[in-house]
Scaffold this active site. Structure first.
Site, PDB file in Angstrom:
ATOM      1  N   SER A  21      56.445  52.489 -46.180  1.00  0.00           N
ATOM      2  CA  SER A  21      57.823  52.234 -46.140  1.00  0.00           C
ATOM      3  C   SER A  21      58.490  53.331 -45.306  1.00  0.00           C
ATOM      4  O   SER A  21      58.265  54.310 -45.429  1.00  0.00           O
ATOM      5  CB  SER A  21      58.437  52.003 -47.420  1.00  0.00           C
ATOM      6  OG  SER A  21      59.661  51.762 -47.327  1.00  0.00           O
ATOM      7  N   ASN A  69      62.240  64.311 -43.125  1.00  0.00           N
ATOM      8  CA  ASN A  69      63.329  63.346 -42.805  1.00  0.00           C
ATOM      9  C   ASN A  69      64.244  63.480 -43.655  1.00  0.00           C
ATOM     10  O   ASN A  69      63.886  63.774 -45.022  1.00  0.00           O
ATOM     11  CB  ASN A  69      62.533  62.250 -42.344  1.00  0.00           C
ATOM     12  CG  ASN A  69      62.458  61.313 -43.726  1.00  0.00           C
ATOM     13  OD1 ASN A  69      63.456  60.543 -44.199  1.00  0.00           O
ATOM     14  ND2 ASN A  69      61.253  61.534 -44.088  1.00  0.00           N
ATOM     15  N   VAL A  71      66.566  60.575 -43.807  1.00  0.00           N
ATOM     16  CA  VAL A  71      67.230  59.382 -43.284  1.00  0.00           C
ATOM     17  C   VAL A  71      68.163  58.913 -44.164  1.00  0.00           C
ATOM     18  O   VAL A  71      69.310  58.148 -43.795  1.00  0.00           O
ATOM     19  CB  VAL A  71      66.236  58.267 -42.636  1.00  0.00           C
ATOM     20  CG1 VAL A  71      66.938  56.790 -42.437  1.00  0.00           C
ATOM     21  CG2 VAL A  71      65.423  58.871 -41.747  1.00  0.00           C
ATOM     22  N   LEU A  73      67.677  56.209 -46.528  1.00  0.00           N
ATOM     23  CA  LEU A  73      67.749  54.839 -46.982  1.00  0.00           C
ATOM     24  C   LEU A  73      68.692  53.855 -46.255  1.00  0.00           C
ATOM     25  O   LEU A  73      69.112  53.132 -46.839  1.00  0.00           O
ATOM     26  CB  LEU A  73      67.728  54.646 -48.683  1.00  0.00           C
ATOM     27  CG  LEU A  73      66.834  55.276 -49.457  1.00  0.00           C
ATOM     28  CD1 LEU A  73      66.987  55.121 -50.860  1.00  0.00           C
ATOM     29  CD2 LEU A  73      65.328  54.806 -49.155  1.00  0.00           C
ATOM     30  N   ASN A  99      59.897  47.447 -50.051  1.00  0.00           N
ATOM     31  CA  ASN A  99      60.136  48.859 -50.996  1.00  0.00           C
ATOM     32  C   ASN A  99      61.659  48.566 -51.347  1.00  0.00           C
ATOM     33  O   ASN A  99      62.598  48.451 -50.601  1.00  0.00           O
ATOM     34  CB  ASN A  99      60.149  49.915 -49.964  1.00  0.00           C
ATOM     35  CG  ASN A  99      60.300  51.297 -50.705  1.00  0.00           C
ATOM     36  OD1 ASN A  99      61.523  51.656 -50.842  1.00  0.00           O
ATOM     37  ND2 ASN A  99      59.378  52.209 -51.216  1.00  0.00           N
ATOM     38  N   ASN A 127      60.770  52.746 -55.205  1.00  0.00           N
ATOM     39  CA  ASN A 127      60.895  54.171 -54.763  1.00  0.00           C
ATOM     40  C   ASN A 127      61.873  54.688 -55.910  1.00  0.00           C
ATOM     41  O   ASN A 127      62.909  54.642 -55.685  1.00  0.00           O
ATOM     42  CB  ASN A 127      61.533  53.925 -53.381  1.00  0.00           C
ATOM     43  CG  ASN A 127      61.979  55.625 -53.151  1.00  0.00           C
ATOM     44  OD1 ASN A 127      61.450  56.394 -53.542  1.00  0.00           O
ATOM     45  ND2 ASN A 127      62.732  55.686 -51.986  1.00  0.00           N
ATOM     46  N   CYS A 130      64.432  58.245 -55.969  1.00  0.00           N
ATOM     47  CA  CYS A 130      66.181  57.975 -55.375  1.00  0.00           C
ATOM     48  C   CYS A 130      66.968  58.904 -56.581  1.00  0.00           C
ATOM     49  O   CYS A 130      66.476  59.066 -57.814  1.00  0.00           O
ATOM     50  CB  CYS A 130      66.543  56.481 -55.455  1.00  0.00           C
ATOM     51  SG  CYS A 130      65.709  55.687 -54.497  1.00  0.00           S
ATOM     52  N   ASN A 192      54.899  60.188 -52.453  1.00  0.00           N
ATOM     53  CA  ASN A 192      56.001  60.207 -51.662  1.00  0.00           C
ATOM     54  C   ASN A 192      56.202  61.609 -50.995  1.00  0.00           C
ATOM     55  O   ASN A 192      55.417  62.430 -51.331  1.00  0.00           O
ATOM     56  CB  ASN A 192      57.358  59.824 -52.544  1.00  0.00           C
ATOM     57  CG  ASN A 192      58.327  59.140 -51.639  1.00  0.00           C
ATOM     58  OD1 ASN A 192      58.649  59.342 -50.520  1.00  0.00           O
ATOM     59  ND2 ASN A 192      59.181  58.481 -52.283  1.00  0.00           N
ATOM     60  N   THR A 266      53.427  58.568 -41.256  1.00  0.00           N
ATOM     61  CA  THR A 266      53.913  59.434 -40.248  1.00  0.00           C
ATOM     62  C   THR A 266      53.036  59.006 -39.006  1.00  0.00           C
ATOM     63  O   THR A 266      53.333  59.123 -37.798  1.00  0.00           O
ATOM     64  CB  THR A 266      53.705  60.680 -40.620  1.00  0.00           C
ATOM     65  OG1 THR A 266      54.842  60.977 -41.742  1.00  0.00           O
ATOM     66  CG2 THR A 266      54.348  61.601 -39.401  1.00  0.00           C
TER      67      THR A 266
END
Length: 303
Positions: A21, A69, A71, A73, A99, A127, A130, A192, A266
């Site tokens: 994801s 990263n 980002v 979500l 995801n 996931n 979080c 993760n 990646t």
């Protein structure tokens, strides 16, 4: 050609290669580079109950043998996904997996319930890295109680296979795995990203807008293989391995460590056709070593 098919609970995969994801969009973005139906499963970008803007830029930084990263979500929410994205991906002939992320168990459950209504989405990946807003931002996945609370809430409202994506930023990943297994998870995926940081020494500032971010890429692979090996011995449900996989040889390491399937993340940024190359490489290795099925090497680590 060897039999590459595998099963993750009730989920059947043509081959053990999936996408991670956040690295493969919704799959559509890669349709010009690779036949999507030949990938074992595509895990689309993180989806939340409500739209999220994500973090400020810069939110990506290159590191030695990897990348950071933060980002955050970024996505347009589950209603947008159901209305605009699902119609475009529902007929792709592979496992399209969503995801799911959230800031509370109820958020996760509500989001999962919406996806449960979509006939052509056969599974979700939770996931649990979080932040839990009710506990000062601590990730759900770093405690057994937090991880269990999310899976318990989702299991009540989602009746298809659940893959739980585990955080490596814990003391004992096997305890988290056993906790989610007890609450009804059909599989776990790991790892993760590892928390990391990079600094611009000329500006004397962090390279990422929120200072820290998730480290992925080849640099994390030895840690990921070790954790997959540990978890595969600790639980009865299938394990999906990911973390720095770039080649078929990388993938085979994870399979031998006990993973039933793998995810590539990646490496998709470096080579958009890497998934099919890894699938073909696994098949060639099996043929060259007299194996008729990929199942012969899953968990086949000696010693």
């Amino acid at each position: 050609m060897a039999d590459l098919s595998v099963k993750i609970g009730g989920l059947k995969l043509k081959n053990p290669v999936m996408t991670a994801s956040g690295t493969f969009g919704y799959g559509l973005e890669f349709a010009d580079f690779v036949p999507l139906e030949e990938i074992g499963g595509i895990i689309v970008k993180g989806t939340t109950l409500n739209p999220r803007e994500g973090n400020d830029y810069p939110r990506m930084a290159e590191t030695a043998q990897g990348m950071l990263n933060c980002v955050g979500l970024q996505n347009k929410g589950v209603d947008y996904f159901c209305r605009n994205i699902y119609p475009q991906i529902k007929d792709i002939d592979t496992n399209m997996i969503v995801n799911v992320s959230g800031s509370s168990p109820d958020d996760y459950a509500k989001c999962a319930a919406r996806i449960n209504e979509l006939d052509k989405i056969p599974a979700i990946e939770l996931n649990i890295s979080c932040p839990n807003v009710k506990q000062g931002g601590m990730a759900f996945g770093v405690t057994t109680t937090g991880a269990a609370s999310v899976v318990r809430a989702v299991r009540e409202r989602y009746n298809k296979p659940i893959i739980v994506k585990l955080s490596p930023n814990v003391t004992d990943v096997t305890e988290i795995a056993k906790a989610v297994e007890a609450e009804g998870a059909d599989s776990v995926s790991l790892i993760n990203t590892l928390m990391g940081m990079a600094i611009d020494i000329e500006r004397r500032r962090p390279m990422l807008s929120i200072n820290t971010g998730g480290l992925s890429g080849p640099a994390v692979k030895p840690v990921a293989v070790r954790m997959v090996w540990q978890v595969a011995k600790a639980v009865k449900i299938p394990v999906v391995g990911l973390g720095g996989i770039c080649t078929a040889e990388d993938a085979i390491e994870f399979l031998m460590a006990g993973a039933t399937a793998i995810e590539i993340g990646t490496a998709n940024f470096l080579d958009p056709a890497v998934t099919i190359k890894v699938r073909d490489g696994i098949n060639n290795w099996l043929d060259n070593h007299g194996c008729s099925s990929v199942s012969e090497i899953i968990g086949a680590l000696e010693g």
